[in-house]
Design an enzyme around this catalytic site. Structure first.
Site, PDB file in Angstrom:
ATOM      1  N   LYS A  23       0.836  -1.204   0.000  1.00 48.75           N
ATOM      2  CA  LYS A  23       0.000   0.000   0.000  1.00 48.75           C
ATOM      3  C   LYS A  23       0.869   1.252   0.000  1.00 48.75           C
ATOM      4  O   LYS A  23       0.587   2.213  -0.718  1.00 48.75           O
ATOM      5  CB  LYS A  23      -0.900   0.004   1.230  1.00 48.75           C
ATOM      6  CG  LYS A  23      -1.589   1.342   1.508  1.00 48.75           C
ATOM      7  CD  LYS A  23      -2.237   1.358   2.869  1.00 48.75           C
ATOM      8  CE  LYS A  23      -2.881   2.712   3.170  1.00 48.75           C
ATOM      9  NZ  LYS A  23      -1.890   3.796   3.305  1.00 48.75           N
ATOM     10  N   ASN A  24       1.925   1.249   0.806  1.00 51.72           N
ATOM     11  CA  ASN A  24       2.763   2.433   0.935  1.00 51.72           C
ATOM     12  C   ASN A  24       3.659   2.664  -0.272  1.00 51.72           C
ATOM     13  O   ASN A  24       4.409   3.636  -0.308  1.00 51.72           O
ATOM     14  CB  ASN A  24       3.625   2.333   2.201  1.00 51.72           C
ATOM     15  CG  ASN A  24       2.801   2.478   3.461  1.00 51.72           C
ATOM     16  OD1 ASN A  24       1.705   3.038   3.441  1.00 51.72           O
ATOM     17  ND2 ASN A  24       3.306   1.951   4.563  1.00 51.72           N
ATOM     18  N   ARG A  93      -4.118  10.141   3.048  1.00 51.00           N
ATOM     19  CA  ARG A  93      -2.867  10.877   3.160  1.00 51.00           C
ATOM     20  C   ARG A  93      -1.986  10.766   1.916  1.00 51.00           C
ATOM     21  O   ARG A  93      -1.346  11.739   1.505  1.00 51.00           O
ATOM     22  CB  ARG A  93      -2.099  10.360   4.379  1.00 51.00           C
ATOM     23  CG  ARG A  93      -0.715  10.952   4.574  1.00 51.00           C
ATOM     24  CD  ARG A  93      -0.782  12.379   5.021  1.00 51.00           C
ATOM     25  NE  ARG A  93       0.539  13.002   5.089  1.00 51.00           N
ATOM     26  CZ  ARG A  93       0.760  14.227   5.528  1.00 51.00           C
ATOM     27  NH1 ARG A  93      -0.231  14.970   5.946  1.00 51.00           N
ATOM     28  NH2 ARG A  93       1.969  14.734   5.549  1.00 51.00           N
ATOM     29  N   ASP A 117      -5.334   8.707   8.261  1.00 50.34           N
ATOM     30  CA  ASP A 117      -5.459   8.112   9.581  1.00 50.34           C
ATOM     31  C   ASP A 117      -5.231   9.122  10.701  1.00 50.34           C
ATOM     32  O   ASP A 117      -4.442  10.056  10.565  1.00 50.34           O
ATOM     33  CB  ASP A 117      -4.437   6.983   9.742  1.00 50.34           C
ATOM     34  CG  ASP A 117      -4.760   5.792   8.866  1.00 50.34           C
ATOM     35  OD1 ASP A 117      -5.953   5.599   8.569  1.00 50.34           O
ATOM     36  OD2 ASP A 117      -3.844   5.068   8.478  1.00 50.34           O
ATOM     37  N   ASP A 305       4.250   1.514  11.815  1.00 50.08           N
ATOM     38  CA  ASP A 305       3.015   0.849  11.387  1.00 50.08           C
ATOM     39  C   ASP A 305       2.823  -0.511  12.046  1.00 50.08           C
ATOM     40  O   ASP A 305       1.722  -1.071  12.009  1.00 50.08           O
ATOM     41  CB  ASP A 305       2.998   0.689   9.863  1.00 50.08           C
ATOM     42  CG  ASP A 305       2.575   1.966   9.151  1.00 50.08           C
ATOM     43  OD1 ASP A 305       2.169   2.921   9.833  1.00 50.08           O
ATOM     44  OD2 ASP A 305       2.651   2.003   7.905  1.00 50.08           O
ATOM     45  N   VAL A 327       7.694   8.309  16.191  1.00 47.42           N
ATOM     46  CA  VAL A 327       7.336   8.825  14.871  1.00 47.42           C
ATOM     47  C   VAL A 327       6.024   9.607  14.896  1.00 47.42           C
ATOM     48  O   VAL A 327       5.988  10.776  14.513  1.00 47.42           O
ATOM     49  CB  VAL A 327       7.269   7.678  13.835  1.00 47.42           C
ATOM     50  CG1 VAL A 327       6.930   8.227  12.448  1.00 47.42           C
ATOM     51  CG2 VAL A 327       8.604   6.920  13.794  1.00 47.42           C
TER      52      VAL A 327
END
Length: 419
Positions: A23-24, A93, A117, A305, A327
């Site tokens: 996904k990223n 995002r 998110d 994550d 983070v």
């Protein structure tokens, strides 16, 4: 209509599960297709909600996008609109990834401030500063970031923090800039390497991807390409922690184990048996996990994550653990939901101290983001009865066929409409 998951506790997950594209990565690759006129085709794309959302953004910019299972084809016209649709951009995002390509291709960009998110503040100051070093002017106006540049010129840029998003936008702008750009303290994530690999296949000249210094020699134009998306290390890590938490035995395929080196090492310390192969790994756990401390850091550190999964395993571990979030400051919202499940947890600033309990107690919990939602499902698997996880649309944004894969591994989980 909202949906929820009903998760039966007591399962021990076992079997083989394949990981789709990240996904990223896929969303940034789709945005990068704006840099070249013609059709760019992406393979191994995950079938998640964010892919059609990015399609909507690109269609609003003038592209034609088709999605057929794991294949996404983006046809970019000769003239691209610099105005990113507000409604589409505000839903997630990763839409901000169009900022760099639009500035490079159009000489201007109007991108609505993105949504996504609820995990803490994620400002665009480093994105803007990087573009300004390349010769653009930027400002925030009417809820959008505006960038304008008659010509982009290579520059030496040093990031205050190895931001993934800022690295991506600076690289995608610099590939069409005049001259050389040197980006110091760049993000080193595998998804950055994947993006740079695709850009190089389009004719870009990028060196150093995966290190803290990336050098980009600008070219006049790029051409479309075909590219296979790298495997999703966060989804793979989720399955790894599911195996350890449920005292199961799961083999995960389609992922380079080196992308999860620290996460898998932590599982070994917790007592799991971990075997790694060229593009797969296996996690087995027979006993109650041992307590392990974690701190999240940019790659190659422990991924933020996977922080909900670290908290999840710590709640049932033998002993006390300290989880440190470096983070995203709001990611400990997840702890509130774990307390509902009977976790023994205390938050102190960006630390949470957890004292393991043998079993969690089932109840209703609410997902606040993609990874928190998946973490709550894993927690439900080790609870005493049926746990109801609400707002599961978050999970669908990052985990393709999540319920089906859970069932294939032996979980009892149902999806139903909210009443």
């Amino acid at each position: 209509m909202k949906e929820r998951f009903l998760v039966q506790g007591g399962a021990s997950l076992s079997g083989v599960v394949a990981v789709d594209g990240a996904k990223n990565s896929v969303l940034k690759l789709m945005a990068a297709a704006l840099l070249a006129e013609g059709t760019t085709t992406l393979h191994n794309c995950p079938e998640i909600l964010d892919v059609p959302l990015m399609r909507d953004v690109l269609v609003g910019l003038g592209c034609d996008v088709t999605i057929e299972g794991p294949v996404v084809a983006i046809t970019t016209p000769a003239e691209v609109s610099p105005h990113a649709d507000f409604d589409a951009v505000r839903q997630f995002r990763a839409s901000v990834a169009v900022l760099g390509p639009l500035a490079a291709r159009c000489g201007e960009a109007y991108v609505a401030l993105p949504g996504g998110d609820a995990i803490g503040s994620r400002p665009l100051d480093m994105h803007q500063s990087g573009l300004e070093k390349l010769g653009a002017t930027t400002h925030i106006q009417h809820g959008a970031v505006v960038a304008k540049a008659e010509k982009l010129t290579g520059a030496t840029i040093k990031l205050d923090f190895p931001s993934v998003g800022a690295t991506e936008n600076i690289v995608t702008a610099a590939v069409l800039a005049e001259g050389r750009t040197v980006l110091d303290n760049a993000a080193r994530e595998p998804e950055i390497v994947d993006l740079c690999a695709m850009l190089n296949s389009m004719g870009a000249r990028i060196c150093g991807a995966g290190t803290s210094t990336v050098t980009i020699d600008g070219v006049e134009r790029l051409h479309p390409t075909q590219h296979t998306v790298v495997g999703d290390r966060i989804v793979a890590g989720t399955w790894a922690y599911a195996a350890a938490m449920t005292r199961g035995d799961i083999t995960v395929t389609g992922i380079a184990p080196g992308h999860l080196h620290l996460a898998l090492s932590k599982l070994k310390v917790a007592g799991a048996e971990v075997e790694t192969y060229d593009s797969a790994f296996r996690v087995r756990m027979n006993n109650r996990p041992k307590a392990v401390d974690y701190q999240t850091l940019p790659f190659p550190g422990f991924p933020t994550d996977l922080q909900p999964m670290a908290i999840g395993i710590a709640t049932i571990a033998d002993g006390a653990s300290v989880i440190t979030e470096n983070v995203f400051e709001a990611r400990f919202r997840f702890v509130d939901e774990m307390l509902r499940l009977g976790a023994d947890a205390n938050v102190d600033g960006h630390h949470v101290v957890l004292r393991g309990v043998e079993h969690l107690s089932s109840t209703d919990v609410w997902a606040s983001d993609i990874r928190a939602g998946a973490g709550l499902v894993l927690a439900g698997l080790v609870a005493d009865d049926v746990t109801t996880v609400h707002d599961v649309a978050h999970i669908d944004r990052g985990y393709p066929r999540f319920v089906e894969k859970m069932r294939e591994l032996g979980a009892t989980i149902e999806r139903e409409k909210e009443r």
